[in-house]
Scaffold this motif. Structure first.
Motif, PDB file in Angstrom:
ATOM      1  N   MET A   5      51.217  53.314  34.776  1.00 33.58           N
ATOM      2  CA  MET A   5      50.642  52.124  35.397  1.00 33.58           C
ATOM      3  C   MET A   5      51.655  51.470  36.344  1.00 33.58           C
ATOM      4  SD  MET A   5      48.943  48.684  33.794  1.00 33.58           S
ATOM      5  CE  MET A   5      47.771  49.572  32.813  1.00 33.58           C
ATOM      6  N   ILE A   6      52.906  51.448  35.935  1.00 37.14           N
ATOM      7  CA  ILE A   6      53.951  50.900  36.801  1.00 37.14           C
ATOM      8  C   ILE A   6      54.072  51.736  38.066  1.00 37.14           C
ATOM      9  CG2 ILE A   6      56.442  50.502  36.973  1.00 37.14           C
ATOM     10  CD1 ILE A   6      56.359  49.763  33.979  1.00 37.14           C
ATOM     11  N   TYR A   7      54.021  53.061  37.932  1.00 34.21           N
ATOM     12  CA  TYR A   7      54.114  53.947  39.102  1.00 34.21           C
ATOM     13  C   TYR A   7      52.939  53.733  40.055  1.00 34.21           C
ATOM     14  CZ  TYR A   7      57.475  56.463  36.181  1.00 34.21           C
ATOM     15  OH  TYR A   7      58.534  56.801  35.381  1.00 34.21           O
ATOM     16  N   ILE A   8      51.744  53.639  39.518  1.00 33.54           N
ATOM     17  CA  ILE A   8      50.557  53.439  40.357  1.00 33.54           C
ATOM     18  C   ILE A   8      50.615  52.091  41.054  1.00 33.54           C
ATOM     19  CG2 ILE A   8      48.052  53.108  40.273  1.00 33.54           C
ATOM     20  CD1 ILE A   8      48.021  55.248  38.054  1.00 33.54           C
ATOM     21  N   LEU A   9      51.026  51.075  40.337  1.00 34.55           N
ATOM     22  CA  LEU A   9      51.141  49.740  40.926  1.00 34.55           C
ATOM     23  C   LEU A   9      52.202  49.712  42.020  1.00 34.55           C
ATOM     24  CD1 LEU A   9      50.157  46.816  40.783  1.00 34.55           C
ATOM     25  CD2 LEU A   9      51.956  46.387  39.125  1.00 34.55           C
ATOM     26  N   ALA A  10      53.349  50.347  41.790  1.00 33.96           N
ATOM     27  CA  ALA A  10      54.410  50.393  42.802  1.00 33.96           C
ATOM     28  C   ALA A  10      53.948  51.162  44.039  1.00 33.96           C
ATOM     29  CB  ALA A  10      55.663  51.034  42.221  1.00 33.96           C
ATOM     30  N   PHE A  11      53.233  52.269  43.837  1.00 33.39           N
ATOM     31  CA  PHE A  11      52.728  53.038  44.970  1.00 33.39           C
ATOM     32  C   PHE A  11      51.700  52.233  45.766  1.00 33.39           C
ATOM     33  CE2 PHE A  11      49.867  56.094  46.962  1.00 33.39           C
ATOM     34  CZ  PHE A  11      50.777  56.856  47.674  1.00 33.39           C
ATOM     35  N   ALA A  12      50.824  51.516  45.072  1.00 34.37           N
ATOM     36  CA  ALA A  12      49.812  50.705  45.757  1.00 34.37           C
ATOM     37  C   ALA A  12      50.456  49.574  46.554  1.00 34.37           C
ATOM     38  CB  ALA A  12      48.811  50.134  44.746  1.00 34.37           C
ATOM     39  N   VAL A  13      51.449  48.919  45.986  1.00 33.45           N
ATOM     40  CA  VAL A  13      52.149  47.858  46.710  1.00 33.45           C
ATOM     41  C   VAL A  13      52.867  48.441  47.923  1.00 33.45           C
ATOM     42  CG1 VAL A  13      54.078  46.223  46.548  1.00 33.45           C
ATOM     43  CG2 VAL A  13      52.375  46.314  44.748  1.00 33.45           C
ATOM     44  N   GLY A  14      53.502  49.597  47.752  1.00 35.94           N
ATOM     45  CA  GLY A  14      54.163  50.255  48.883  1.00 35.94           C
ATOM     46  C   GLY A  14      53.191  50.644  49.973  1.00 35.94           C
ATOM     47  N   SER A  15      52.020  51.126  49.605  1.00 39.39           N
ATOM     48  CA  SER A  15      51.007  51.493  50.601  1.00 39.39           C
ATOM     49  C   SER A  15      50.519  50.283  51.379  1.00 39.39           C
ATOM     50  CB  SER A  15      49.822  52.173  49.919  1.00 39.39           C
ATOM     51  OG  SER A  15      50.203  53.387  49.361  1.00 39.39           O
ATOM     52  N   ILE A  16      50.312  49.178  50.692  1.00 39.03           N
ATOM     53  CA  ILE A  16      49.876  47.949  51.372  1.00 39.03           C
ATOM     54  C   ILE A  16      50.965  47.449  52.313  1.00 39.03           C
ATOM     55  CG2 ILE A  16      49.291  45.519  50.993  1.00 39.03           C
ATOM     56  CD1 ILE A  16      47.873  46.470  48.401  1.00 39.03           C
ATOM     57  N   LEU A  17      52.210  47.467  51.853  1.00 44.34           N
ATOM     58  CA  LEU A  17      53.319  47.049  52.718  1.00 44.34           C
ATOM     59  C   LEU A  17      53.470  47.966  53.922  1.00 44.34           C
ATOM     60  CD1 LEU A  17      56.026  46.041  50.097  1.00 44.34           C
ATOM     61  CD2 LEU A  17      54.647  44.530  51.536  1.00 44.34           C
ATOM     62  N   GLY A  18      53.280  49.271  53.724  1.00 42.62           N
ATOM     63  CA  GLY A  18      53.342  50.215  54.839  1.00 42.62           C
ATOM     64  C   GLY A  18      52.230  49.981  55.844  1.00 42.62           C
ATOM     65  N   LEU A  19      51.045  49.672  55.363  1.00 42.27           N
ATOM     66  CA  LEU A  19      49.925  49.383  56.255  1.00 42.27           C
ATOM     67  C   LEU A  19      50.185  48.115  57.055  1.00 42.27           C
ATOM     68  CD1 LEU A  19      47.107  50.388  57.047  1.00 42.27           C
ATOM     69  CD2 LEU A  19      46.191  48.900  55.287  1.00 42.27           C
ATOM     70  N   LEU A  20      50.678  47.082  56.395  1.00 38.48           N
ATOM     71  CA  LEU A  20      50.999  45.839  57.103  1.00 38.48           C
ATOM     72  C   LEU A  20      52.103  46.057  58.127  1.00 38.48           C
ATOM     73  CD1 LEU A  20      50.888  43.305  54.149  1.00 38.48           C
ATOM     74  CD2 LEU A  20      49.227  43.541  56.003  1.00 38.48           C
ATOM     75  N   TYR A  21      53.109  46.856  57.765  1.00 39.59           N
ATOM     76  CA  TYR A  21      54.206  47.142  58.687  1.00 39.59           C
ATOM     77  C   TYR A  21      53.714  47.910  59.914  1.00 39.59           C
ATOM     78  CZ  TYR A  21      58.313  49.458  60.585  1.00 39.59           C
ATOM     79  OH  TYR A  21      59.269  49.949  61.426  1.00 39.59           O
ATOM     80  N   SER A  22      52.866  48.900  59.700  1.00 37.13           N
ATOM     81  CA  SER A  22      52.406  49.694  60.842  1.00 37.13           C
ATOM     82  C   SER A  22      51.454  48.906  61.738  1.00 37.13           C
ATOM     83  CB  SER A  22      51.743  50.986  60.367  1.00 37.13           C
ATOM     84  OG  SER A  22      50.547  50.718  59.677  1.00 37.13           O
ATOM     85  N   TYR A  23      50.668  47.979  61.173  1.00 34.84           N
ATOM     86  CA  TYR A  23      49.824  47.128  62.020  1.00 34.84           C
ATOM     87  C   TYR A  23      50.665  46.175  62.852  1.00 34.84           C
ATOM     88  CZ  TYR A  23      45.095  48.316  60.631  1.00 34.84           C
ATOM     89  OH  TYR A  23      43.911  48.957  60.466  1.00 34.84           O
ATOM     90  N   LYS A  24      51.772  45.718  62.279  1.00 28.48           N
ATOM     91  CA  LYS A  24      52.647  44.826  63.027  1.00 28.48           C
ATOM     92  C   LYS A  24      53.395  45.594  64.121  1.00 28.48           C
ATOM     93  CE  LYS A  24      54.732  41.546  60.855  1.00 28.48           C
ATOM     94  NZ  LYS A  24      55.636  40.770  59.980  1.00 28.48           N
ATOM     95  N   LYS A  25      53.758  46.833  63.837  1.00 27.66           N
ATOM     96  CA  LYS A  25      54.535  47.641  64.769  1.00 27.66           C
ATOM     97  C   LYS A  25      53.675  48.219  65.897  1.00 27.66           C
ATOM     98  CE  LYS A  25      57.811  51.451  64.775  1.00 27.66           C
ATOM     99  NZ  LYS A  25      58.456  52.461  63.948  1.00 27.66           N
ATOM    100  N   HIS A  26      52.474  48.665  65.580  1.00 28.74           N
ATOM    101  CA  HIS A  26      51.590  49.306  66.553  1.00 28.74           C
ATOM    102  C   HIS A  26      50.258  48.571  66.583  1.00 28.74           C
ATOM    103  CE1 HIS A  26      54.354  52.681  66.741  1.00 28.74           C
ATOM    104  NE2 HIS A  26      54.344  52.705  65.428  1.00 28.74           N
TER     105      HIS A  26
END
Length: 100
Positions: A5-26
């Motif tokens: 559960m910790i791994y899935i939660l960490a991956f989901a948070v990382g995916s959301i942060l990556g999506l926000l970062y890429s929208y800000k960048k491009h």
């Protein structure tokens, strides 16, 4: 079971942060980026190596967060870097398991 559960939660948070970062960048919609992003590749390699080869829950969760950060970017971004990170992590995992 709590580890997963910790791994899935960490991956989901990382995916959301990556999506926000890429929208800000491009700002443009789907664009297949032809160049290779070295910092994203380094983050992906470190993240997936930690995720697959870490001996404790905290380091593996940080690895999944970093792996999800690059993998969770918008379509067309980070796909080559994620593939390289996964390949390096799997090869390192196999080398460590076969030699021990």
């Amino acid at each position: 079971m709590l580890d997963y559960m910790i791994y899935i939660l960490a991956f989901a948070v990382g995916s959301i942060l990556g999506l926000l970062y890429s929208y800000k960048k491009h700002g443009e919609p789907y664009v297949a980026v032809p160049d290779f992003n070295i910092p994203s590749a380094a983050v992906s390699i470190i993240g997936w190596c930690l995720a697959f080869n870490a001996g404790n829950v905290v380091l593996a969760a940080i690895g999944f967060l970093l792996g999800g950060l690059v993998m969770g970017e918008r379509p067309g971004y980070g796909r080559k870097e994620t593939a390289l990170g996964l390949i390096v992590a799997v090869v390192l995992y196999l080398l460590l398991k076969l030699t021990v």
